[in-house]
Design a protein around this motif. Sequence first.
Motif, PDB file in Angstrom:
ATOM      1  N   ARG A   1       0.879  -1.217   0.098  1.00  0.00           N
ATOM      2  CA  ARG A   1      -0.124  -0.157  -0.148  1.00  0.00           C
ATOM      3  C   ARG A   1       0.829   1.270   0.034  1.00  0.00           C
ATOM      4  O   ARG A   1       2.114   0.965   0.590  1.00  0.00           O
ATOM      5  CB  ARG A   1      -1.015  -0.014   1.285  1.00  0.00           C
ATOM      6  N   TYR A   2       0.302   2.411  -0.658  1.00  0.00           N
ATOM      7  CA  TYR A   2       1.181   3.352  -0.961  1.00  0.00           C
ATOM      8  C   TYR A   2       1.960   4.036   0.301  1.00  0.00           C
ATOM      9  O   TYR A   2       3.283   3.965   0.247  1.00  0.00           O
ATOM     10  CB  TYR A   2       0.321   4.699  -1.518  1.00  0.00           C
ATOM     11  N   ASP A   3       1.268   4.150   1.500  1.00  0.00           N
ATOM     12  CA  ASP A   3       1.854   4.769   2.579  1.00  0.00           C
ATOM     13  C   ASP A   3       2.787   3.846   3.367  1.00  0.00           C
ATOM     14  O   ASP A   3       4.119   4.116   3.880  1.00  0.00           O
ATOM     15  CB  ASP A   3       0.884   5.327   3.665  1.00  0.00           C
TER      16      ASP A   3
ATOM     17  N   ASP B   1      -3.233  -7.983  -5.565  1.00  0.00           N
ATOM     18  CA  ASP B   1      -3.250  -6.967  -6.624  1.00  0.00           C
ATOM     19  C   ASP B   1      -3.075  -5.216  -6.041  1.00  0.00           C
ATOM     20  O   ASP B   1      -4.063  -4.364  -6.300  1.00  0.00           O
ATOM     21  CB  ASP B   1      -4.698  -6.930  -7.330  1.00  0.00           C
ATOM     22  N   LEU B   2      -1.797  -5.129  -5.419  1.00  0.00           N
ATOM     23  CA  LEU B   2      -1.577  -3.798  -4.983  1.00  0.00           C
ATOM     24  C   LEU B   2      -0.242  -3.501  -5.396  1.00  0.00           C
ATOM     25  O   LEU B   2       0.193  -2.460  -5.218  1.00  0.00           O
ATOM     26  CB  LEU B   2      -1.349  -3.792  -3.381  1.00  0.00           C
ATOM     27  N   PHE B   3       0.371  -4.166  -6.569  1.00  0.00           N
ATOM     28  CA  PHE B   3       1.658  -3.880  -7.021  1.00  0.00           C
ATOM     29  C   PHE B   3       1.621  -2.351  -7.727  1.00  0.00           C
ATOM     30  O   PHE B   3       2.618  -1.978  -7.650  1.00  0.00           O
ATOM     31  CB  PHE B   3       2.484  -4.819  -7.692  1.00  0.00           C
ATOM     32  N   THR B   4       0.450  -2.241  -8.444  1.00  0.00           N
ATOM     33  CA  THR B   4       0.546  -0.941  -8.819  1.00  0.00           C
ATOM     34  C   THR B   4       0.456   0.495  -7.994  1.00  0.00           C
ATOM     35  O   THR B   4       1.191   1.282  -8.306  1.00  0.00           O
ATOM     36  CB  THR B   4      -0.660  -0.527  -9.817  1.00  0.00           C
TER      37      THR B   4
ATOM     38  N   ALA C   1       2.125   0.121  -5.150  1.00  0.00           N
ATOM     39  CA  ALA C   1       3.242   0.121  -4.659  1.00  0.00           C
ATOM     40  C   ALA C   1       4.209   0.439  -5.648  1.00  0.00           C
ATOM     41  O   ALA C   1       5.305   1.520  -5.329  1.00  0.00           O
ATOM     42  CB  ALA C   1       3.998  -1.337  -4.674  1.00  0.00           C
ATOM     43  N   TRP C   2       3.949   0.773  -7.129  1.00  0.00           N
ATOM     44  CA  TRP C   2       4.982   1.294  -8.049  1.00  0.00           C
ATOM     45  C   TRP C   2       4.772   2.597  -8.019  1.00  0.00           C
ATOM     46  O   TRP C   2       5.552   3.614  -8.063  1.00  0.00           O
ATOM     47  CB  TRP C   2       4.512   0.788  -9.343  1.00  0.00           C
ATOM     48  N   ARG C   3       3.316   3.170  -7.673  1.00  0.00           N
ATOM     49  CA  ARG C   3       3.155   4.764  -7.582  1.00  0.00           C
ATOM     50  C   ARG C   3       4.088   5.187  -6.332  1.00  0.00           C
ATOM     51  O   ARG C   3       4.762   6.377  -6.487  1.00  0.00           O
ATOM     52  CB  ARG C   3       1.792   4.867  -7.074  1.00  0.00           C
ATOM     53  N   ALA C   4       4.251   4.415  -5.349  1.00  0.00           N
ATOM     54  CA  ALA C   4       5.065   4.865  -4.303  1.00  0.00           C
ATOM     55  C   ALA C   4       6.657   5.050  -4.553  1.00  0.00           C
ATOM     56  O   ALA C   4       7.446   5.846  -4.439  1.00  0.00           O
ATOM     57  CB  ALA C   4       4.931   3.933  -2.893  1.00  0.00           C
ATOM     58  N   LEU C   5       7.007   3.965  -5.526  1.00  0.00           N
ATOM     59  CA  LEU C   5       8.404   3.834  -5.814  1.00  0.00           C
ATOM     60  C   LEU C   5       8.745   4.990  -7.017  1.00  0.00           C
ATOM     61  O   LEU C   5       9.742   5.677  -6.787  1.00  0.00           O
ATOM     62  CB  LEU C   5       8.633   2.613  -6.509  1.00  0.00           C
ATOM     63  N   GLU C   6       7.524   5.227  -7.775  1.00  0.00           N
ATOM     64  CA  GLU C   6       7.914   6.447  -8.737  1.00  0.00           C
ATOM     65  C   GLU C   6       8.005   7.596  -7.880  1.00  0.00           C
ATOM     66  O   GLU C   6       8.945   8.605  -8.068  1.00  0.00           O
ATOM     67  CB  GLU C   6       6.555   6.663  -9.801  1.00  0.00           C
TER      68      GLU C   6
END
Length: 277
Positions: free
Chosen positions: A82-84, A115-118, A120-125
């Motif tokens: 999750r993002y945070d 189905d949360l890897f997108t 996670a990718w937003r956070a990595l970006e």
Amino acid sequence: MTGNEVTLNNGVKMPQLGFGVWQVEDDEAEKAVATALEAGYRSIDTAKIYFNEEGTGRALRGSGLPRQELFVTTKLWNTDHRYDDALRAFDDSLDRLGLDYLDLYLIHWPVPSQDLFTEAWRALEKIHADGRARAIGVSNFTAEALTRLAEEFGVVPAVNQIELHPYLPQRQLRELHDKLGVRTEAWSPLGQGKALLAEPVPAQLAAKHGKTPAQVVLRWHLQLGNVVIPKSVTPARIAENIDVFDFELDDDDLAAIATLDNGGRIGPDPATFAWMG
Ligand code: NDP
């Protein structure tokens, strides 16, 4: 000579041969990484779930090497997609490593069932945009998961770190990586050092070139263009595994190694793996 560098899709340079520390206790990791740095390795691959970021960090800082000469990778664990949570997990990894930036941060597994890897990718970006990781990438991503990221996001993963060795050469995924501009990074590059290194083919090629079976397998990876991160806690093997830049496999050698392909995995299937640790 201790190595080549590859250029990732954002221009960042990464040593083609690095050092992995999975299944190494924290104190032992400190010793192994210190030995590896003395032997000439400059790229170190760890992960939150290896529970040795602190020992790895002590060895990196204790080496006296300038930070810009090191290339440090760690990974986001499955419970932190999750993002945070991902932003917090990154901060915690940096704290344990005692660093103020990473060279490469990877999503460790896609966990498609979650189905949360997108997210996670937003956070990595965001981490990348803030300059806190020079490059971001993924690990164990299937063709489907990787294509989804490439289609939906601005930043294409710099690497996909996947199980890859002569038993499992991952031809299709490597072709997709080439198409998308993703560098292939091989985990368990020696097939974990057991059956593969006892096969006749690496032994025959080792005799032909005056090298060891492990060196032949690592050379095969380098000639395919893979980044490799062999692990060892044995000083003689640590030195052996980086001494692979003074010989070349020819087409016949590569064809002989290709006969070892049996599609056999050592690790779990990334399409279904959902272990939370
Ligand atoms: P490797 O293929 O690197 O094999 C390591 C094993 O081989 C160890 O048991 C080691 O023994 C032995 N070995 C090392 N060098 C030699 C040699 N020259 N001759 C004979 N035996 C040798 O396996 P790993 O699974 O550790 O993969 C490497 C790295 O990849 C990991 O450490 C980790 O960083 C990463 N990884 C990432 C994963 C992911 O999901 N992203 C999953 C798995 C690994 P010893 O240590 O006793 O010398």
